[in-house]
Each structure stands twice: as structure tokens, then as C-alpha cells.
Design a protein around this motif. Sequence first.
Motif, PDB file in Angstrom:
ATOM      1  N   LYS A  13      43.613  41.143  50.354  1.00 38.57           N
ATOM      2  CA  LYS A  13      42.202  41.483  50.221  1.00 38.57           C
ATOM      3  C   LYS A  13      42.032  42.838  49.518  1.00 38.57           C
ATOM      4  O   LYS A  13      42.779  43.776  49.799  1.00 38.57           O
ATOM      5  N   PRO A  14      41.044  42.946  48.629  1.00 43.92           N
ATOM      6  CA  PRO A  14      40.768  44.249  48.024  1.00 43.92           C
ATOM      7  C   PRO A  14      40.106  45.180  49.040  1.00 43.92           C
ATOM      8  O   PRO A  14      39.538  44.728  50.044  1.00 43.92           O
ATOM      9  N   LEU A  59      29.784  53.174  45.687  1.00 46.23           N
ATOM     10  CA  LEU A  59      30.816  52.160  45.851  1.00 46.23           C
ATOM     11  C   LEU A  59      31.973  52.423  44.899  1.00 46.23           C
ATOM     12  O   LEU A  59      31.777  52.548  43.690  1.00 46.23           O
ATOM     13  N   ASN A  60      33.166  52.518  45.465  1.00 46.90           N
ATOM     14  CA  ASN A  60      34.398  52.702  44.681  1.00 46.90           C
ATOM     15  C   ASN A  60      34.300  53.867  43.702  1.00 46.90           C
ATOM     16  O   ASN A  60      34.828  53.799  42.579  1.00 46.90           O
ATOM     17  N   ALA A  70      30.125  41.355  46.555  1.00 52.16           N
ATOM     18  CA  ALA A  70      30.664  40.126  45.944  1.00 52.16           C
ATOM     19  C   ALA A  70      31.094  40.377  44.506  1.00 52.16           C
ATOM     20  O   ALA A  70      32.131  39.863  44.052  1.00 52.16           O
ATOM     21  N   GLN A  71      30.287  41.162  43.782  1.00 52.45           N
ATOM     22  CA  GLN A  71      30.663  41.488  42.411  1.00 52.45           C
ATOM     23  C   GLN A  71      31.949  42.297  42.352  1.00 52.45           C
ATOM     24  O   GLN A  71      32.800  42.061  41.477  1.00 52.45           O
ATOM     25  N   LEU A  72      32.085  43.251  43.268  1.00 56.68           N
ATOM     26  CA  LEU A  72      33.302  44.073  43.291  1.00 56.68           C
ATOM     27  C   LEU A  72      34.521  43.229  43.672  1.00 56.68           C
ATOM     28  O   LEU A  72      35.609  43.417  43.120  1.00 56.68           O
ATOM     29  N   GLN A  93      35.497  41.273  40.628  1.00 60.75           N
ATOM     30  CA  GLN A  93      36.147  42.134  39.640  1.00 60.75           C
ATOM     31  C   GLN A  93      37.604  42.405  39.993  1.00 60.75           C
ATOM     32  O   GLN A  93      38.459  42.536  39.116  1.00 60.75           O
ATOM     33  N   SER A  94      37.868  42.484  41.292  1.00 64.72           N
ATOM     34  CA  SER A  94      39.234  42.835  41.727  1.00 64.72           C
ATOM     35  C   SER A  94      40.185  41.661  41.523  1.00 64.72           C
ATOM     36  O   SER A  94      41.397  41.847  41.561  1.00 64.72           O
TER      37      SER A  94
END
Length: 218
Positions: A2-3, A192-193, A212-214, A217-218
Motif C-alpha cells: 500500500k502507498p 497532501l504529500n 483516490a487520485q493519489l 498515481q502511486s
Amino acid sequence: MKPTIKIDYVSDIACPWCAVGLGNLNQAIDQLSDQANFEVHFRPFELNPNMPKGGQDAIEHLTEKYGLNAEQVKTNQANIRAKALEAGFEFHPEGRKRVYNTFDAHRLLHWAGQEFGLEKQAILKKELLNTYFCLAVNLDDQHNLIDAVTRSGLDQDRALKVLKNNEFAKEVRTEEATYTNAGINSVPAIILNDQYLMQGAQPPESFVNAFAQLIEQS
């Protein structure tokens, strides 16, 4: 694997929308906890850094700050109470009585994160918000801050030393300056990040969509 999504939650415990935003954020994290790990850091921001000891009557403060009359302030407070309840905070029905300086609370949060880790910092953050908005007690009375520490399962004797010895004052001032110098002048502000900024008490679905987008992307 998991990211991990890093979240810097810039806020003040004297900010009701920060409580709403935090509750919504936690709901979103719960929804996606099987898809990502979340690392939440609570960063300091003072809405009233120059507030003297004793604070100011809340209605008086809000009418002066926003140019509203007392009835308008009470209407706004009722709306915020409803939003807070949806987010998991049962605000005091009569509202907070006074507005206080929150620097000591930020020092305790810094201490909790540094010496006990992010999970304990998060528990203390929620308890401090509860102290101010749900119990509606005096933040200038350090006994009330220590009660929040105790409810969080943290060392109250160590917390008393932090308060009495003015520990972590420099560290908190440095962090505050980092975010104000970056252009943050209202809270909650959620980073975020280290890249993406979300402002205001976003609803849970906004956080879910961003996460969800992040994850994608990961």
C-alpha cells in the motif's frame, strides 16, 4: 504494497471548522484504509496569537471580527454545531464562552508527536478540540489542558513540565512561520504529500476523491 499518503493538517484548536474538517478527514481515511496508509501530522496555526490571558467573550470577538450582529453569530454557530455533529464532534449547546490564545496547546501537541508518535498526537488533538468546543472550558487554565492529556493516555507529569518550562516554544514558532510564510492565512489547510493543498473544512467525499487520485498515481 500500500502507498503512504502524508497529510499535514495545519489548524488551530480554537477553530471550529478545523474540528469539522478533521472529523471529515478521518471518515475519508477510514473509507480508504485498506488501499493506503495515512500519516497525519498536526501543524500549528494560531488564529489569535496576540490574545491576552483571560481571553475575550466569544460573541464579542466574533461580532468584531466578522462585522456581524450577535444573532447572526448565533445562527452561524448553530450551523457549525450541526456540521460538527455530522463530523463526530458534539459541540456544547451554548457554544464556547470565550476565545483564548492556544500556544500552550500547540506546544503540547508538538511534544506528543515528538515523544509519543503521530497516533498519540492525533488522540490529543481530538481531546483538545473536545476540551474547547464540547466541554467549553477555560483554555487558560492549565488543569483543563492536563485533563485532555490524561484522557489521551499521555504522561501528565511530563506535560506539566512542558507547560511550566515553556518547552517546544521555539519549535512551534518555527513551524508556524513555515506555514504563514508559505501563504497560509486561514485554516484548516491540508497539504497532501508535500504537494497538494486543500483548504477549508472539506466534506469526506472531497478527501476520498483526492486520496483516490493519489493512490492511482502511486
